[in-house]
Write a protein that holds these residues in place. Structure first.
Motif, PDB file in Angstrom:
ATOM      1  N   LYS A   1       0.824  -1.218   0.000  1.00  0.00           N
ATOM      2  CA  LYS A   1       0.000   0.000   0.000  1.00  0.00           C
ATOM      3  C   LYS A   1       0.859   1.269   0.000  1.00  0.00           C
ATOM      4  CE  LYS A   1      -4.252  -1.877   1.986  1.00  0.00           C
ATOM      5  NZ  LYS A   1      -5.212  -1.817   3.121  1.00  0.00           N
ATOM      6  N   PRO A   2       1.840   1.398   0.908  1.00  0.00           N
ATOM      7  CA  PRO A   2       2.730   2.568   0.848  1.00  0.00           C
ATOM      8  C   PRO A   2       3.506   2.649  -0.461  1.00  0.00           C
ATOM      9  CG  PRO A   2       2.907   1.529   2.998  1.00  0.00           C
ATOM     10  CD  PRO A   2       2.099   0.613   2.149  1.00  0.00           C
ATOM     11  N   ILE A   3       3.859   1.500  -1.031  1.00  0.00           N
ATOM     12  CA  ILE A   3       4.582   1.508  -2.312  1.00  0.00           C
ATOM     13  C   ILE A   3       3.699   2.082  -3.411  1.00  0.00           C
ATOM     14  CG2 ILE A   3       5.569   0.043  -4.126  1.00  0.00           C
ATOM     15  CD1 ILE A   3       6.533  -1.831  -1.876  1.00  0.00           C
ATOM     16  N   LEU A   4       2.442   1.650  -3.453  1.00  0.00           N
ATOM     17  CA  LEU A   4       1.515   2.200  -4.442  1.00  0.00           C
ATOM     18  C   LEU A   4       1.284   3.692  -4.198  1.00  0.00           C
ATOM     19  CD1 LEU A   4      -1.177  -0.657  -4.635  1.00  0.00           C
ATOM     20  CD2 LEU A   4       0.629  -0.125  -6.292  1.00  0.00           C
ATOM     21  N   GLY A   5       1.309   4.103  -2.925  1.00  0.00           N
ATOM     22  CA  GLY A   5       1.117   5.509  -2.588  1.00  0.00           C
ATOM     23  C   GLY A   5       2.213   6.409  -3.106  1.00  0.00           C
ATOM     24  N   LEU A   6       3.390   5.844  -3.386  1.00  0.00           N
ATOM     25  CA  LEU A   6       4.493   6.641  -3.925  1.00  0.00           C
ATOM     26  C   LEU A   6       4.154   7.212  -5.300  1.00  0.00           C
ATOM     27  CD1 LEU A   6       7.520   4.316  -3.042  1.00  0.00           C
ATOM     28  CD2 LEU A   6       6.937   6.471  -1.921  1.00  0.00           C
ATOM     29  N   PHE A   7       3.246   6.559  -6.009  1.00  0.00           N
ATOM     30  CA  PHE A   7       2.929   6.951  -7.389  1.00  0.00           C
ATOM     31  C   PHE A   7       1.682   7.833  -7.481  1.00  0.00           C
ATOM     32  CE2 PHE A   7       5.249   2.966  -7.429  1.00  0.00           C
ATOM     33  CZ  PHE A   7       6.251   3.224  -8.339  1.00  0.00           C
ATOM     34  N   LYS A   8       1.243   8.338  -6.344  1.00  0.00           N
ATOM     35  CA  LYS A   8       0.090   9.235  -6.330  1.00  0.00           C
ATOM     36  C   LYS A   8       0.558  10.689  -6.268  1.00  0.00           C
ATOM     37  CE  LYS A   8      -3.042   5.940  -4.072  1.00  0.00           C
ATOM     38  NZ  LYS A   8      -3.903   5.687  -2.887  1.00  0.00           N
ATOM     39  N   LYS A   9      -0.116  11.560  -6.987  1.00  0.00           N
ATOM     40  CA  LYS A   9       0.211  12.987  -6.981  1.00  0.00           C
ATOM     41  C   LYS A   9       0.039  13.536  -5.579  1.00  0.00           C
ATOM     42  CE  LYS A   9      -1.113  13.751 -11.807  1.00  0.00           C
ATOM     43  NZ  LYS A   9      -1.996  14.493 -12.717  1.00  0.00           N
ATOM     44  N   PRO A  10       0.865  14.501  -5.175  1.00  0.00           N
ATOM     45  CA  PRO A  10       1.895  15.222  -5.950  1.00  0.00           C
ATOM     46  C   PRO A  10       3.275  14.569  -5.918  1.00  0.00           C
ATOM     47  CG  PRO A  10       1.644  16.268  -3.823  1.00  0.00           C
ATOM     48  CD  PRO A  10       0.688  15.109  -3.842  1.00  0.00           C
ATOM     49  N   TYR A  11       3.367  13.287  -5.600  1.00  0.00           N
ATOM     50  CA  TYR A  11       4.613  12.505  -5.635  1.00  0.00           C
ATOM     51  C   TYR A  11       5.651  12.985  -4.611  1.00  0.00           C
ATOM     52  CZ  TYR A  11       2.503  11.471 -10.178  1.00  0.00           C
ATOM     53  OH  TYR A  11       1.637  11.143 -11.181  1.00  0.00           O
ATOM     54  N   LYS A  12       5.195  13.615  -3.534  1.00  0.00           N
ATOM     55  CA  LYS A  12       6.145  14.123  -2.540  1.00  0.00           C
ATOM     56  C   LYS A  12       6.954  12.994  -1.915  1.00  0.00           C
ATOM     57  CE  LYS A  12       6.512  16.644   1.843  1.00  0.00           C
ATOM     58  NZ  LYS A  12       5.780  17.322   2.951  1.00  0.00           N
ATOM     59  N   ASN A  13       6.263  11.906  -1.529  1.00  0.00           N
ATOM     60  CA  ASN A  13       6.971  10.788  -0.895  1.00  0.00           C
ATOM     61  C   ASN A  13       7.966  10.143  -1.850  1.00  0.00           C
ATOM     62  OD1 ASN A  13       5.682  11.095   1.542  1.00  0.00           O
ATOM     63  ND2 ASN A  13       4.075   9.608   1.093  1.00  0.00           N
ATOM     64  N   MET A  14       7.622  10.090  -3.133  1.00  0.00           N
ATOM     65  CA  MET A  14       8.535   9.532  -4.129  1.00  0.00           C
ATOM     66  C   MET A  14       9.798  10.384  -4.240  1.00  0.00           C
ATOM     67  SD  MET A  14       9.283   7.270  -6.483  1.00  0.00           S
ATOM     68  CE  MET A  14       7.825   6.444  -7.163  1.00  0.00           C
ATOM     69  N   VAL A  15       9.618  11.693  -4.284  1.00  0.00           N
ATOM     70  CA  VAL A  15      10.770  12.594  -4.399  1.00  0.00           C
ATOM     71  C   VAL A  15      11.628  12.508  -3.143  1.00  0.00           C
ATOM     72  CG1 VAL A  15      11.505  14.986  -4.686  1.00  0.00           C
ATOM     73  CG2 VAL A  15       9.529  14.142  -5.949  1.00  0.00           C
ATOM     74  N   MET A  16      10.993  12.447  -1.969  1.00  0.00           N
ATOM     75  CA  MET A  16      11.753  12.322  -0.720  1.00  0.00           C
ATOM     76  C   MET A  16      12.528  11.009  -0.690  1.00  0.00           C
ATOM     77  SD  MET A  16       9.597  14.035   2.442  1.00  0.00           S
ATOM     78  CE  MET A  16       8.228  12.884   2.373  1.00  0.00           C
ATOM     79  N   LEU A  17      11.925   9.954  -1.223  1.00  0.00           N
ATOM     80  CA  LEU A  17      12.605   8.659  -1.266  1.00  0.00           C
ATOM     81  C   LEU A  17      13.838   8.717  -2.160  1.00  0.00           C
ATOM     82  CD1 LEU A  17      12.568   5.687  -0.412  1.00  0.00           C
ATOM     83  CD2 LEU A  17      11.145   5.211  -2.416  1.00  0.00           C
ATOM     84  N   VAL A  18      13.714   9.384  -3.296  1.00  0.00           N
ATOM     85  CA  VAL A  18      14.842   9.534  -4.214  1.00  0.00           C
ATOM     86  C   VAL A  18      15.968  10.325  -3.545  1.00  0.00           C
ATOM     87  CG1 VAL A  18      15.622  10.554  -6.388  1.00  0.00           C
ATOM     88  CG2 VAL A  18      13.437   9.330  -6.298  1.00  0.00           C
ATOM     89  N   VAL A  19      15.592  11.448  -2.914  1.00  0.00           N
ATOM     90  CA  VAL A  19      16.588  12.290  -2.240  1.00  0.00           C
ATOM     91  C   VAL A  19      17.276  11.510  -1.118  1.00  0.00           C
ATOM     92  CG1 VAL A  19      16.890  14.320  -0.777  1.00  0.00           C
ATOM     93  CG2 VAL A  19      15.439  14.452  -2.815  1.00  0.00           C
ATOM     94  N   ALA A  20      16.510  10.733  -0.358  1.00  0.00           N
ATOM     95  CA  ALA A  20      17.066   9.982   0.759  1.00  0.00           C
ATOM     96  C   ALA A  20      17.973   8.840   0.300  1.00  0.00           C
ATOM     97  CB  ALA A  20      15.933   9.413   1.619  1.00  0.00           C
ATOM     98  N   THR A  21      17.822   8.408  -0.943  1.00  0.00           N
ATOM     99  CA  THR A  21      18.626   7.301  -1.474  1.00  0.00           C
ATOM    100  C   THR A  21      19.993   7.775  -1.968  1.00  0.00           C
ATOM    101  OG1 THR A  21      16.601   6.140  -2.123  1.00  0.00           O
ATOM    102  CG2 THR A  21      18.641   5.401  -3.153  1.00  0.00           C
TER     103      THR A  21
END
Length: 259
Positions: free
Chosen positions: A63-83
């Motif tokens: 569920k959290p993984i699918l949530g990464l692909f929902k707008k405005p993609y903040k969690n996805m961008v934070m994940l990229v930055v944290a990596t």
């Protein structure tokens, strides 16, 4: 390597990938205790064991993984930055780490480091009376600490928990984001290991039954570890992991420096 050794190594990989005790450090230590060489012969085994843990975390956190692909993609961008910090440290220090820290001799110091930061994490979490939602500060802190997890004996999950907790982030948010952060790191390790296997040219020497046993046991233990740790991180209950690491640090120091 026998099938039962593959099963033990898979169980160790799955458990310690997500428990804050360092998977790389424990794999090196267990292999040496079983008389196995920590070398190229384990490259493909490591690949498939990591794949087992990747599947485990993907099932638990779908569920959290699918949530990464929902707008405005903040969690996805934070994940990229944290990596990014782990990628930089991994690429720039990989050869140095393999040259000087691929044996169990210096694990005691890294185990002790992880023990200390886990104690600090529990203290900080329980002192924080107004935890924050995960923001850029917490994500960056967790990303920087994840870079330290590249060293054998320093727990990746323990380091990220420390970073997020000290930044004042809510423990349950730290738990979920820490395990999400493991996905790109495991994928990166998989890719590098596949390249190393191809360059080593040892794929024809692999016992595929042992590989399957290792991957399956890593999946089972990894699934269990993720479930347990999500609850423990939310409660900031790390002292027993810290105590365990203090003990194993002292034992490994005594064995390698005083034996």
């Amino acid at each position: 390597m026998y099938w039962w050794q593959a099963m033990i190594l898979g169980l160790v990989q799955g458990l310690t990938e997500f428990l804050p005790v360092s998977s790389s450090g424990h794999l090196i230590l267990v292999r040496e205790l079983m008389g196995l060489n920590n070398g190229e012969s384990f490259l493909l085994f490591d690949v498939t064991a990591h794949l087992g843990t990747l599947v485990a975390v993907a099932i638990v956190l779908y569920k959290p993984i699918l949530g990464l692909f929902k707008k405005p993609y903040k969690n996805m961008v934070m994940l990229v930055v944290a990596t990014v910090p782990a990628v930089i440290v991994g690429f720039t220090c990989k050869d140095y780490i393999e040259q000087y820290f691929s044996t169990a001799k210096y694990l005691c110091f890294f185990f002790m480091f992880t023990a200390v930061i886990m104690l600090v994490s529990e203290f900080a979490a329980k002192r924080n009376k107004s935890p924050k939602d995960l923001g850029w500060g917490g994500a960056v802190a967790m990303g920087l600490m994840q870079g330290a997890g590249v060293f054998p004996g320093v727990s990746r999950s323990g380091s990220t928990i420390f970073g997020g907790t000290v930044a004042g982030t809510d423990s349950s948010k730290v738990a979920t984001f820490s395990f999400l952060m493991s996905i790109p790191v495991i994928c990166g390790s998989l890719l590098l290991s596949v390249i190393d296997v191809a360059q080593a040219g040892t794929i024809n020497q692999i016992n595929w039954f042992e590989i399957f046993v290792g991957a399956a046991s890593a999946f089972v233990s990894g699934y269990f570890a993720v479930r347990v740790m999500l609850k423990l991180i939310a409660k900031a209950n790390f002292k027993w992991f810290s105590l365990y690491l203090f003990i194993i640090s002292i034992l490994t120091f005594a064995f390698y420096f005083m034996g």
